[in-house]
Motif scaffolding. Sequence first.
Motif, PDB file in Angstrom:
ATOM      1  N   ILE A  77      -6.101   0.200  -2.517  1.00  0.00           N
ATOM      2  CA  ILE A  77      -5.751   1.582  -2.790  1.00  0.00           C
ATOM      3  C   ILE A  77      -6.520   1.964  -4.043  1.00  0.00           C
ATOM      4  O   ILE A  77      -6.314   1.405  -5.121  1.00  0.00           O
ATOM      5  N   GLY A  78      -7.486   2.870  -3.876  1.00  0.00           N
ATOM      6  CA  GLY A  78      -8.345   3.203  -4.992  1.00  0.00           C
ATOM      7  C   GLY A  78      -9.537   4.034  -4.547  1.00  0.00           C
ATOM      8  O   GLY A  78      -9.693   4.344  -3.360  1.00  0.00           O
ATOM      9  N   PHE A  89      -7.319   9.019   3.812  1.00  0.00           N
ATOM     10  CA  PHE A  89      -8.139   9.742   2.840  1.00  0.00           C
ATOM     11  C   PHE A  89      -7.268  10.527   1.863  1.00  0.00           C
ATOM     12  O   PHE A  89      -7.410  11.740   1.697  1.00  0.00           O
ATOM     13  N   SER A  90      -6.355   9.814   1.252  1.00  0.00           N
ATOM     14  CA  SER A  90      -5.562  10.394   0.174  1.00  0.00           C
ATOM     15  C   SER A  90      -6.364  10.242  -1.115  1.00  0.00           C
ATOM     16  O   SER A  90      -7.533   9.877  -1.087  1.00  0.00           O
ATOM     17  N   ASP A  91      -5.756  10.531  -2.237  1.00  0.00           N
ATOM     18  CA  ASP A  91      -6.392  10.254  -3.528  1.00  0.00           C
ATOM     19  C   ASP A  91      -5.353   9.567  -4.411  1.00  0.00           C
ATOM     20  O   ASP A  91      -4.433  10.231  -4.889  1.00  0.00           O
ATOM     21  N   PRO A  92      -5.467   8.246  -4.613  1.00  0.00           N
ATOM     22  CA  PRO A  92      -6.566   7.382  -4.186  1.00  0.00           C
ATOM     23  C   PRO A  92      -6.533   7.098  -2.687  1.00  0.00           C
ATOM     24  O   PRO A  92      -5.497   7.205  -2.047  1.00  0.00           O
ATOM     25  N   LEU A 130       0.836  -1.207   0.000  1.00  0.00           N
ATOM     26  CA  LEU A 130       0.000   0.000   0.000  1.00  0.00           C
ATOM     27  C   LEU A 130       0.870   1.256   0.000  1.00  0.00           C
ATOM     28  O   LEU A 130       0.706   2.142  -0.838  1.00  0.00           O
ATOM     29  N   GLY A 131       1.787   1.347   0.957  1.00  0.00           N
ATOM     30  CA  GLY A 131       2.654   2.519   1.044  1.00  0.00           C
ATOM     31  C   GLY A 131       3.598   2.646  -0.130  1.00  0.00           C
ATOM     32  O   GLY A 131       3.864   3.755  -0.608  1.00  0.00           O
TER      33      GLY A 131
END
Length: 473
Positions: free
Chosen positions: A418-419, A359-362, A229-230
């Motif tokens: 992640i999306g 809550f990033s994008d994605p 993920l990171g």
Amino acid sequence: MSVEITGKEAEGVRWDLVVIGSGTAGADAAVRAAQLGLKVLLIEKNRDRLGGTCVNVGCVPTKKLLYIADHYHELIKYLPSEGLVANAKLDVKAMFKAKDQLINQIIAWYVFRVFPSWGIRVLIGEARLRSPNSVRVGDSIIEARSILIATGSRPKIPPIRGIEEGLRSGFAITSDDFFSLDAIPESILIIGGGAIGVELGTLLHKLGSKVIIAEIMDRLLPTFTDPELGNYLANRVMREIYGIDVKVNTSVTEVDPSNKVVRLSNGESIKVDKVLVAVGRVPNTEGLNLEGVGVEVRNGAIVVDEHSRTNIPNIYAAGDVTGRYMLASVAKVQGIVAAENAAGLNSRIDYDLVPMVVFSDPEVASVGVVAGKDDPRYVVTKMPNAINYRAIAYNKPYGWTKIVADKVSKRIVGFHMIGPWASEIVNMAAIAIRKGLTLNEVKEWVFSHPVFTELFIDAVELSTGSNVYLPKR
């Protein structure tokens, strides 16, 4: 304020539950306790922080600013070529005013509607435990059958040369200070690549800042147990899509406010307009006289059991002050559990399956078992989100959805994504995991179409060999 009470007025009442702190844990506990018939007093140290971290400087204002930034970014990057041409202009004062209006709206809802309806009273002042059954606020001694400590947390300040001077001068800011900015900095270095640093880094990039993230560990989101993920977020998203300079295995050695320079462990000296400290938060346990009453504190956090109870039977703690996850979602359940136990019930919180979200994008979301594709115990399937029609239509065809299932029983035991809408989809996956559903059972579900939540079903179908969107391997 219609619910406000003075210390002297509170002194003459025998309260069933005194709650110290008005954040997510404290406010929700107060309401639940009152629903169960308890006489509740809520004490808040700072009038301007009613609602706590989440409402004032956390989840709520962040989501409002991300919402605005997302639209601004779309208007600049994608929509002009798709038929929507607008002269997009960022009005920072108006944006932060909208954020403040949202905060005030939420606080007013509780103070003028929810609390009065349940008979909850609010006392503004600094509380200090006097005994297991009493609290001192100013000159007043307030008696209580049970006490809940929900004093939250504050930004952690790392021991970096020049950081204190930087904070005093305004060159360096904490994540709390961020919400009081009057302008978006042209350039900013973020110390910390965890959830707070990533969210604010995404936000600032979309608002026009040149962003640099320095993370001391070897990847972004180091507390997430799935390293993919990171790594994907850093390489595919931050670096390739956004052009954000992500520096892992890198610490900040000095903050020089006089020259507006930050020095790094790799030898670099970087000139920026601002430095944002985002290395986590620490529990607010000071000044409560916990040691005087005998409440156990470990590593700066109040120790609680699954019933939100401390080592003192009638004293409870909930939220960030317990050091458990430091998520509003956990704080809410901890607070409700404490209230119910104070009312004589036998409630508990289950920490075994807590969704983690950024809550990033994605967006990034994770829950349950993490496993590598070669782990003989599990079937691990990773599906590209680019096959989702709505993701394509919304210009978000990136990321992936991963399902982990037990190899023998075929029960779903892990979900990592992640999306788009990962923060929503993870809750559906958590229900499936908690209920012990198998891949074939979930595959039978019928969803509306086309929606982002189909990404969960599509990944499950891929796990069973029945996904109809991908070409033959």
